[in-house]
Write an enzyme that holds these catalytic residues in place. Structure first.
Site, mmCIF file in Angstrom:
data_model
loop_
_atom_site.group_PDB
_atom_site.id
_atom_site.type_symbol
_atom_site.label_atom_id
_atom_site.label_comp_id
_atom_site.label_asym_id
_atom_site.label_seq_id
_atom_site.Cartn_x
_atom_site.Cartn_y
_atom_site.Cartn_z
ATOM 1 N N ARG A 145 0.835 -1.214 0.000
ATOM 2 C CA ARG A 145 0.000 0.000 0.000
ATOM 3 C C ARG A 145 0.864 1.257 0.000
ATOM 4 O O ARG A 145 0.566 2.216 -0.708
ATOM 5 C CB ARG A 145 -0.957 0.005 1.193
ATOM 6 N N ASN A 205 -6.513 -2.802 1.960
ATOM 7 C CA ASN A 205 -6.461 -4.255 1.969
ATOM 8 C C ASN A 205 -7.870 -4.821 1.985
ATOM 9 O O ASN A 205 -8.766 -4.258 2.617
ATOM 10 C CB ASN A 205 -5.712 -4.764 3.206
#
Length: 89
Positions: free
Chosen positions: A18, A36
């Site tokens: 990320r 996520n």
């Protein structure tokens, strides 16, 4: 201006994916977010110029390093959204 949902599958959680995605999005002048999913994938909303989005996808397919692996990337058009940055959720 184009807007997409991008889902990334593989080893993309717990490996800095990320943060890597945020860094690449900022470099490509894109806005949106990354988070996520419970199935181990990563979901994004990305908005910007088509050429910048295509460059973004080419880079994220490589992943952030040795511990990540991208098996599949799915890209679907979505309705434009309001954002002024690229956030990690």
């Amino acid at each position: 201006m184009q807007s997409y949902r991008i889902d990334v599958y593989g080893i993309v959680q717990g490996v800095g994916f990320r943060w890597f995605t945020q860094r690449v999005a900022n470099k490509q002048h894109l806005v949106g977010w990354v988070s996520n999913n419970s199935d181990g994938s990563v979901e994004m909303r990305v908005q910007g110029q088509e050429a910048d989005i295509n460059a973004f996808i080419r880079i994220i397919k490589q992943g952030p390093g040795l511990y990540s692996r991208v098996d599949k990337v799915l890209k679907q058009p979505v309705v434009p959204f309001e954002s002024n940055n690229f956030a990690i959720k």
